[in-house]
Write an enzyme that holds these catalytic residues in place. Structure first.
Site, PDB file in Angstrom:
ATOM      1  N   CYS A 119       0.489  -1.104   0.147  1.00  0.00           N
ATOM      2  CA  CYS A 119       0.323  -0.326  -0.214  1.00  0.00           C
ATOM      3  C   CYS A 119       0.778   0.919  -0.393  1.00  0.00           C
ATOM      4  O   CYS A 119       0.229   2.445  -0.273  1.00  0.00           O
ATOM      5  CB  CYS A 119      -0.580   0.440   1.436  1.00  0.00           C
ATOM      6  SG  CYS A 119      -1.958  -1.534   0.832  1.00  0.00           S
ATOM      7  N   HIS A 261      -3.321   7.114   2.465  1.00  0.00           N
ATOM      8  CA  HIS A 261      -3.998   6.148   2.232  1.00  0.00           C
ATOM      9  C   HIS A 261      -5.482   5.325   3.363  1.00  0.00           C
ATOM     10  O   HIS A 261      -5.468   5.616   4.035  1.00  0.00           O
ATOM     11  CB  HIS A 261      -2.950   4.431   2.676  1.00  0.00           C
ATOM     12  CG  HIS A 261      -3.283   3.316   2.679  1.00  0.00           C
ATOM     13  ND1 HIS A 261      -3.762   2.933   1.017  1.00  0.00           N
ATOM     14  CD2 HIS A 261      -3.124   1.789   3.036  1.00  0.00           C
ATOM     15  CE1 HIS A 261      -4.301   1.877   1.079  1.00  0.00           C
ATOM     16  NE2 HIS A 261      -3.875   1.175   2.816  1.00  0.00           N
ATOM     17  N   ASN A 291      -9.956  -0.778   0.297  1.00  0.00           N
ATOM     18  CA  ASN A 291      -9.142  -0.285   0.100  1.00  0.00           C
ATOM     19  C   ASN A 291      -8.256  -0.638  -1.368  1.00  0.00           C
ATOM     20  O   ASN A 291      -8.276  -2.045  -1.436  1.00  0.00           O
ATOM     21  CB  ASN A 291      -8.518  -1.472   1.176  1.00  0.00           C
ATOM     22  CG  ASN A 291      -6.771  -0.806   1.613  1.00  0.00           C
ATOM     23  OD1 ASN A 291      -6.169  -0.231   0.346  1.00  0.00           O
ATOM     24  ND2 ASN A 291      -6.313  -1.773   2.724  1.00  0.00           N
TER      25      ASN A 291
END
Length: 339
Positions: A119, A261, A291
């Site tokens: 990520c 994020h 996500n």
């Protein structure tokens, strides 16, 4: 690791932006029909309402090409010197996916390679792009973050299957001056391999193959230690953000937008609390897409730009935490872009 600039160095300037989401919209109720969960359970724990999944036969490269083409169009370019693809879900374990993406964009012959930091991959890619431009190795770099986590999560694992979505986001960076709108400022990166088991897919690599073990169902799918990830993510994202702000000379009140994020709304709120920053300055897009791993930050930027949440000259900090463990933050002033 730190990427810095001085007044006499070439800066990497954001000049193009693109995004791509697969067409299959998946609601919380859709997931609840197949597993022990509910819309309320997902929303209260993650802030996510919907996400997008690829259809069978659609690969990460397909999303990357779509986002990359849009970013090139936004920049008014048909070519770049280098293509970087941040991803944890490449089309194949070998070869890298970036050369295929470059070929499909008509960029065969250019250097193209994958960046693997889960990520945090997009931020690692920004640092690489900035270094290529500062050294004179490239005038223009296409950086894409693309992931299809729906292909690696266990669809029956409530802890992860409800969290992730698929997507791609991209930016084009060009050589420019540090004082320009769009100029990338300092980048702060870090890692801690002792935390490798927090976010992992155990099977498919040399560790499992050389041991001669047949992978279990759990080992073949993505796994995450949610509570530990939460604690480390909040701490590291807040620390990296503070470091970048200190290096660029910004106080918390100087930051117009924090683009974290997009993993979990509670993580974003906790980071803002640690920084004494109002939640209103957070860019939030995860409620719509979940996500999306390496695509998370560029997708959030695309959303904020389209929603006119980012004005030219806005002071923006990007920050992320991912598997590895990896983390980072970067500062930039927002440019005026054609979309």
């Amino acid at each position: 690791m730190r990427t810095s600039r001085t007044s006499d160095t070439r800066a990497a300037v954001v000049c193009g932006l693109g995004s791509a989401l697969p067409g299959r919209l998946v609601t919380n109720d859709d997931l609840a029909a197949d597993m022990d969960t509910s819309d309320e359970w997902i929303r209260t724990r993650t802030g996510i309402r919907t996400r997008h999944f690829v259809e069978p036969g659609t690969a990460t490269s397909d999303l990357a090409v779509a986002a990359g083409a849009q970013a090139l169009g936004s920049a008014g370019l048909s070519t770049v010197d280098t293509v970087l693809l941040a991803t944890t879900t490449p089309d194949r374990p070998c070869p890298a996916t970036a050369p295929l993406v470059a070929h499909r964009l008509g960029l065969s012959g250019r250097p193209a390679f994958d960046v693997s930091a889960v990520c945090t991959g997009f931020l690692y890619g920004l640092s690489v792009a900035a270094g290529l431009i500062a050294s004179g190795s490239a005038e223009h770099v296409l950086l894409i973050g693309a992931d299809t986590f729906s292909t690696i999560v266990d669809p029956q694992d409530r802890a992860s299957a409800v969290v992730f979505g698929d997507g791609a986001g991209a930016v084009v960076l060009r050589a420019g001056a540090p004082e320009e709108h769009g100029a990338l400022g300092p980048v702060e990166l870090g890692s801690d391999g002792s935390l490798a088991d927090l976010i992992t897919v155990r099977a498919g690599g040399s560790e499992q193959r050389s041991a001669g073990r047949r992978p279990t169902r759990a080992d073949a799918h993505f796994a995450m230690a949610g509570q530990d990830v939460f604690a480390h993510a909040v701490t590291r994202m807040a620390e990296a953000t503070r470091t970048v702000m200190n290096r660029v000379g910004w106080k918390t009140g100087d930051v117009d937008r924090l683009v974290g994020h997009q993993a979990n709304l509670r993580i974003l709120h906790a980071v803002a609390e640690q920084l004494d920053m109002e939640r209103e300055r957070l860019v939030v897009h995860l409620d719509r897409v979940g996500n999306t791993a390496a695509a998370s930050i560029p997708l959030a930027l695309s959303h904020a730009c389209a929603a006119e949440e980012l004005a030219p000259g806005a002071r923006v900090v990007l920050t992320a935490f991912g598997g590895g463990a990896t983390w980072g933050a970067a500062a930039l002033t927002w440019p005026s872009l054609d979309r």
